[in-house]
Design a protein around this motif. Structure first.
Motif, PDB file in Angstrom:
ATOM      1  N   SER A 276      33.994  37.710  34.575  1.00 20.33           N
ATOM      2  CA  SER A 276      34.379  38.797  33.674  1.00 20.33           C
ATOM      3  C   SER A 276      35.133  39.890  34.420  1.00 20.33           C
ATOM      4  O   SER A 276      36.111  40.452  33.911  1.00 20.33           O
ATOM      5  N   THR A 277      34.690  40.199  35.648  1.00 17.94           N
ATOM      6  CA  THR A 277      35.371  41.215  36.453  1.00 17.94           C
ATOM      7  C   THR A 277      36.800  40.793  36.774  1.00 17.94           C
ATOM      8  O   THR A 277      37.733  41.601  36.706  1.00 17.94           O
ATOM      9  N   GLY A 278      36.965  39.516  37.115  1.00 15.97           N
ATOM     10  CA  GLY A 278      38.312  39.020  37.390  1.00 15.97           C
ATOM     11  C   GLY A 278      39.213  39.109  36.172  1.00 15.97           C
ATOM     12  O   GLY A 278      40.390  39.481  36.276  1.00 15.97           O
ATOM     13  N   CYS A 279      38.669  38.789  35.007  1.00 14.16           N
ATOM     14  CA  CYS A 279      39.453  38.871  33.769  1.00 14.16           C
ATOM     15  C   CYS A 279      39.805  40.313  33.436  1.00 14.16           C
ATOM     16  O   CYS A 279      40.880  40.587  32.886  1.00 14.16           O
ATOM     17  N   LEU A 280      38.909  41.241  33.761  1.00 11.37           N
ATOM     18  CA  LEU A 280      39.181  42.652  33.484  1.00 11.37           C
ATOM     19  C   LEU A 280      40.436  43.144  34.189  1.00 11.37           C
ATOM     20  O   LEU A 280      41.178  43.975  33.648  1.00 11.37           O
ATOM     21  N   THR A 281      40.681  42.636  35.396  1.00  4.31           N
ATOM     22  CA  THR A 281      41.882  43.070  36.117  1.00  4.31           C
ATOM     23  C   THR A 281      43.134  42.710  35.338  1.00  4.31           C
ATOM     24  O   THR A 281      44.093  43.486  35.298  1.00  4.31           O
TER      25      THR A 281
ATOM     26  N   TRP B 137      31.935  37.298  43.929  1.00  2.00           N
ATOM     27  CA  TRP B 137      33.314  37.535  44.354  1.00  2.00           C
ATOM     28  C   TRP B 137      34.179  36.293  44.219  1.00  2.00           C
ATOM     29  O   TRP B 137      35.382  36.391  43.978  1.00  2.00           O
ATOM     30  N   GLN B 138      33.571  35.130  44.364  1.00  2.00           N
ATOM     31  CA  GLN B 138      34.347  33.906  44.136  1.00  2.00           C
ATOM     32  C   GLN B 138      34.786  33.821  42.679  1.00  2.00           C
ATOM     33  O   GLN B 138      35.930  33.494  42.393  1.00  2.00           O
ATOM     34  N   GLY B 139      33.858  34.124  41.774  1.00  2.00           N
ATOM     35  CA  GLY B 139      34.208  34.114  40.357  1.00  2.00           C
ATOM     36  C   GLY B 139      35.261  35.158  40.028  1.00  2.00           C
ATOM     37  O   GLY B 139      36.203  34.890  39.266  1.00  2.00           O
ATOM     38  N   ALA B 140      35.126  36.352  40.617  1.00  2.00           N
ATOM     39  CA  ALA B 140      36.080  37.428  40.346  1.00  2.00           C
ATOM     40  C   ALA B 140      37.464  37.096  40.892  1.00  2.00           C
ATOM     41  O   ALA B 140      38.478  37.219  40.178  1.00  2.00           O
ATOM     42  N   LEU B 141      37.526  36.676  42.146  1.00  2.00           N
ATOM     43  CA  LEU B 141      38.824  36.402  42.761  1.00  2.00           C
ATOM     44  C   LEU B 141      39.485  35.163  42.169  1.00  2.00           C
ATOM     45  O   LEU B 141      40.717  35.093  42.092  1.00  2.00           O
ATOM     46  N   THR B 142      38.677  34.188  41.750  1.00  2.00           N
ATOM     47  CA  THR B 142      39.243  32.992  41.137  1.00  2.00           C
ATOM     48  C   THR B 142      40.076  33.354  39.915  1.00  2.00           C
ATOM     49  O   THR B 142      41.147  32.796  39.692  1.00  2.00           O
ATOM     50  N   ASN B 143      39.594  34.296  39.122  1.00  2.15           N
ATOM     51  CA  ASN B 143      40.322  34.711  37.927  1.00  2.15           C
ATOM     52  C   ASN B 143      41.381  35.761  38.242  1.00  2.15           C
ATOM     53  O   ASN B 143      42.489  35.716  37.703  1.00  2.15           O
ATOM     54  N   ALA B 144      41.054  36.714  39.110  1.00  2.19           N
ATOM     55  CA  ALA B 144      41.991  37.784  39.419  1.00  2.19           C
ATOM     56  C   ALA B 144      43.259  37.268  40.097  1.00  2.19           C
ATOM     57  O   ALA B 144      44.352  37.798  39.879  1.00  2.19           O
ATOM     58  N   LEU B 145      43.124  36.227  40.922  1.00  5.61           N
ATOM     59  CA  LEU B 145      44.275  35.688  41.656  1.00  5.61           C
ATOM     60  C   LEU B 145      44.937  34.517  40.940  1.00  5.61           C
ATOM     61  O   LEU B 145      45.800  33.852  41.503  1.00  5.61           O
ATOM     62  N   ASN B 146      44.540  34.297  39.692  1.00 11.23           N
ATOM     63  CA  ASN B 146      45.129  33.189  38.923  1.00 11.23           C
ATOM     64  C   ASN B 146      46.176  33.746  37.965  1.00 11.23           C
ATOM     65  O   ASN B 146      45.840  34.345  36.938  1.00 11.23           O
ATOM     66  N   PRO B 147      47.474  33.563  38.258  1.00  5.34           N
ATOM     67  CA  PRO B 147      48.514  34.108  37.377  1.00  5.34           C
ATOM     68  C   PRO B 147      48.501  33.479  35.993  1.00  5.34           C
ATOM     69  O   PRO B 147      48.995  34.072  35.036  1.00  5.34           O
ATOM     70  N   LYS B 148      47.923  32.293  35.862  1.00  8.34           N
ATOM     71  CA  LYS B 148      47.858  31.659  34.549  1.00  8.34           C
ATOM     72  C   LYS B 148      46.940  32.433  33.610  1.00  8.34           C
ATOM     73  O   LYS B 148      47.140  32.420  32.390  1.00  8.34           O
TER      74      LYS B 148
END
Length: 212
Positions: free
Chosen positions: A48-53, A117-128
Motif C-alpha cells: 500500500s505504501t508503494g502504491c501511495l507514491t 520495504w520489499q513490498g513498498a519498493l516493489t510497487n514504488a519502483l514499478n513504472p507499470k
C-alpha cells in the motif's frame, strides 16, 4: 465532488481489480505462510505504501512526466528490475530459517521490516503501476474539473484502501490456514524459493516493459 463521476462504477471496478489474483496477493499470502499474520500484514502495508507514491505522483503530475519521458521511464524501469532480481536471487539462494527459538525471533524482527520495504519498493519502483493509475483514474474524472489533482488523490486513496483491506484479509486467512506449514523447515524453504522466483519474474517483466 472534485469532478469525479461514475463513482459506484469506479468503486466496483476497484474492488474487482484488487481481489483479482496477482503478484501482490501472492506476495502477501506467501509471507503469511512464512512468517505468520504479522509477515502478511507487513507485506500488505508495504504494498500500500508503494502504491501511495504513485497516487501522490499522479496527483501532482509526476507520473505523467514519467510517461512522457522515455529516459525517466527507462531509468525507473531498470532500477526497479535490478532491485527485484536482486531480492529474488537473494531469496533463491537463502538457507532455511534457524531452528533456535531466540535466533528465529531475531530473524523475524529483521524480516518484518525487510518484508515491508520489499513490498513498498516493489510497487514504488514499478513504472507499470504508475501507468496503471494514469490509465485507470482519469476515466472517472471530468476533463474540465478544476481540481483534477484532488480527484486523482481521492480516487487513488479509495482504491488503495480497498486493496489494503483485501490484502489484510488474505494475510489473516493464509496465516491461519498455514499454521502447520510454518513449523516445517522444508516448507519455509519452498516458500522462499517461490517468492524468489516471483521477484525474478517480476523483475524480468518490468525490464521488458515499455511506455506506450
Amino acid at each position: 465532488m472534485f469532478g469525479i463521476h461514475d463513482f459506484w462504477l469506479f468503486l466496483a471496478s476497484g474492488v474487482l481489480l484488487n481481489i483479482a489474483p496477482g503478484p501482490d496477493t501472492a506476495y502477501v499470502a506467501a509471507r503469511s505462510v512464512q512468517l505468520g499474520w504479522r509477515g502478511g500484514v507487513a507485506a500488505a502495508f508495504g504494498i500500500s505504501t508503494g502504491c501511495l507514491t504513485h497516487v501522490f505522483a499522479a496527483a501532482v503530475g509526476l507520473s505523467a512526466l514519467l510517461m512522457a519521458s522515455a529516459t525517466a521511464f527507462t531509468a525507473v524501469k531498470w532500477i526497479g528490475a535490478a532491485y527485484l532480481c536482486y531480492v529474488g536471487l537473494t531469496m533463491l539462494l537463502s538457507r532455511t530459517l534457524p531452528a533456535d527459538e531466540t535466533a528465529s525471533r531475531e530473524h523475524a524482527t529483521v524480516a518484518l521490516a525487510r518484508v515491508f520495504w520489499q513490498g513498498a519498493l516493489t510497487n514504488a519502483l514499478n513504472p507499470k503501476v504508475a501507468l496503471f493509475f494514469l490509465a485507470f483514474l482519469p476515466q472517472f474524472v471530468d476533463a474540465y474539473a478544476p481540481h483534477k489533482g484532488l480527484a486523482f488523490l481521492a480516487l487513488g486513496l479509495m482504491f488503495i484502501s480497498s486493496g489494503t483491506v483485501w490484502c489484510l484479509t488474505v494475510a489473516i486467512v493464509a496465516a491461519r490456514a498455514a499454521g502447520r506449514v510454518r513449523g516445517s523447515g522444508r516448507a519455509i524453504e519452498f516458500v522462499n524459493r517461490g517468492l524468489g522466483a516471483l521477484f525474478v519474474y517480476l523483475g524480468a517483466r518490468i525490464a521488458l516493459a515499455h511506455a506506450k
